[in-house]
Design a protein around this motif. Structure first.
Motif, mmCIF file in Angstrom:
data_model
loop_
_atom_site.group_PDB
_atom_site.id
_atom_site.type_symbol
_atom_site.label_atom_id
_atom_site.label_comp_id
_atom_site.label_asym_id
_atom_site.label_seq_id
_atom_site.Cartn_x
_atom_site.Cartn_y
_atom_site.Cartn_z
ATOM 1 N N ARG A 48 -22.460 105.550 86.207
ATOM 2 C CA ARG A 48 -21.346 106.467 85.966
ATOM 3 C C ARG A 48 -21.328 107.499 87.092
ATOM 4 O O ARG A 48 -22.314 108.224 87.287
ATOM 5 C CB ARG A 48 -21.481 107.161 84.618
ATOM 6 N N ILE A 49 -20.231 107.552 87.834
ATOM 7 C CA ILE A 49 -20.119 108.510 88.935
ATOM 8 C C ILE A 49 -18.815 109.289 88.821
ATOM 9 O O ILE A 49 -17.821 108.781 88.311
ATOM 10 C CB ILE A 49 -20.174 107.795 90.308
ATOM 11 N N GLU A 50 -18.849 110.527 89.272
ATOM 12 C CA GLU A 50 -17.647 111.357 89.275
ATOM 13 C C GLU A 50 -16.878 111.119 90.569
ATOM 14 O O GLU A 50 -17.470 110.972 91.647
ATOM 15 C CB GLU A 50 -18.010 112.830 89.143
ATOM 16 N N VAL A 62 -16.982 104.234 85.624
ATOM 17 C CA VAL A 62 -18.090 103.667 84.845
ATOM 18 C C VAL A 62 -18.220 102.182 85.162
ATOM 19 O O VAL A 62 -17.223 101.461 85.253
ATOM 20 C CB VAL A 62 -17.850 103.848 83.332
ATOM 21 N N THR A 63 -19.444 101.735 85.317
ATOM 22 C CA THR A 63 -19.732 100.316 85.504
ATOM 23 C C THR A 63 -20.423 99.793 84.248
ATOM 24 O O THR A 63 -21.392 100.389 83.771
ATOM 25 C CB THR A 63 -20.624 100.082 86.729
ATOM 26 N N GLN A 64 -19.909 98.688 83.710
ATOM 27 C CA GLN A 64 -20.459 98.075 82.509
ATOM 28 C C GLN A 64 -21.012 96.688 82.819
ATOM 29 O O GLN A 64 -20.437 95.952 83.614
ATOM 30 C CB GLN A 64 -19.383 97.910 81.425
ATOM 31 N N TYR A 87 -14.332 100.691 85.006
ATOM 32 C CA TYR A 87 -13.140 101.384 84.519
ATOM 33 C C TYR A 87 -13.291 102.875 84.772
ATOM 34 O O TYR A 87 -14.409 103.403 84.839
ATOM 35 C CB TYR A 87 -12.923 101.115 83.026
ATOM 36 N N SER A 88 -12.166 103.541 84.937
ATOM 37 C CA SER A 88 -12.170 104.992 85.131
ATOM 38 C C SER A 88 -11.964 105.680 83.792
ATOM 39 O O SER A 88 -11.519 105.067 82.817
ATOM 40 C CB SER A 88 -11.070 105.399 86.108
ATOM 41 N N GLY A 89 -12.252 106.961 83.739
ATOM 42 C CA GLY A 89 -12.069 107.720 82.507
ATOM 43 C C GLY A 89 -10.629 107.738 82.048
ATOM 44 O O GLY A 89 -10.339 107.701 80.853
ATOM 45 N N SER A 90 -9.705 107.769 83.003
ATOM 46 C CA SER A 90 -8.279 107.758 82.673
ATOM 47 C C SER A 90 -7.812 106.373 82.220
ATOM 48 O O SER A 90 -6.777 106.247 81.566
ATOM 49 C CB SER A 90 -7.456 108.192 83.888
#
Length: 265
Positions: A48-50, A62-64, A87-90
């Motif tokens: 998870r990176i900003e 986020v990487t899953q 996927y991104s937070g948005s």
């Protein structure tokens, strides 16, 4: 038991069995798809990176690690595979996958494609139909039939558009609108002077709206309109915008046509 009650009882039974049958079908229709469908059994967040874009908007990526079971595909059905999903937070372009989520495998065979949403679409469609029948009764039933006919026309129109150039879009939309209006109003009101008045009023209002919009865009040279949201389209966004405007104005014009019928009465 009178005939009217029998017909109503039969209609409710048809709706009930149609709902149950269609929901059972979409939950077990994997073999009808050519694309590989997988069902998520486990997800693990590995990173998870900003991130910050050029406009200082902050988000996170986020990487899953995904474990999923193949739901179709003959010999491969039932096999378990592992994939990586980002996927991104948005969630603007990619989506968070959860246990139980079904999705299509991308064409490269090693990444996540689209989410399988047919069960949700069918559920929403049935809720709409049931509410329409409860509120509108006979007119609601005619509206459902009209909606189904319009859906077929739209599907054919889209298929024709895909096979032709961008410049054909307005012609296709124009013909589709005429068919939508004529068939819908005839089904709802029958062949009479009220229906003819509504058809003429609806078509005049729709094409007048398009003419006004076209003149406004021509005079302003499309100032103030941004096509960034259409960046993923593979066709001319200006033409698609005008076609969407033409179809979109049909709803308001249809109301205008009904208003003319009310005045006529």
């Amino acid at each position: 038991m009178n005939k009217g009650f029998q017909k109503k009882y039969l209609l409710y039974l048809l709706v009930f069995f149609g709902f149950i049958g269609s929901m059972v079908f979409v939950y077990h229709n994997h073999d009808f798809y050519e694309r590989t469908i997988l069902k998520v059994t486990e997800t693990i967040e590995t990173d998870r990176i900003e991130i910050t874009d050029n406009y200082e908007n902050k988000d996170y990526l986020v990487t899953q690690k995904i474990t999923a079971v193949i739901q179709n595909g003959g010999e491969d059905k039932g096999k378990t595979i592992e994939l990586e999903n980002q996927y991104s937070g948005s969630q603007a372009t990619h989506f968070q996958l959860k246990e139980g989520t079904e999705f299509f495998l991308a064409k490269d065979g090693s990444s996540v494609g689209d989410i399988k949403r047919d069960k949700y679409l069918v559920l929403v469609a049935w809720l709409f139909i049931i509410i329409l029948l409860l509120v509108g009764k006979k007119q609601g039933a005619l509206s459902v039939v009209s909606l189904a006919v319009n859906a077929v026309i739209l599907s054919v129109a889209l298929d024709i558009y895909i096979r032709n150039s961008d410049n054909s879009l307005l012609i296709i939309c124009g013909i589709s609108i005429i068919l939508f209006t004529v068939l819908s109003l005839i089904m709802a009101s029958g062949l009479n002077e009220k229906t003819y008045t509504a058809i003429i009023a609806t078509l005049l209002s729709t094409f007048a709206s398009l003419l006004i919009a076209y003149v406004a865009l021509l005079v302003t040279k499309e100032q103030g309109i941004r096509y960034e949201e259409m960046a993923f389209l593979t066709r001319n966004p200006q033409i698609i915008f005008m076609g969407g405007l033409l179809i979109g104005s049909l709803g308001g014009s249809y109301g205008c046509g009904n208003h003319h019928v009310f005045l006529y009465l």
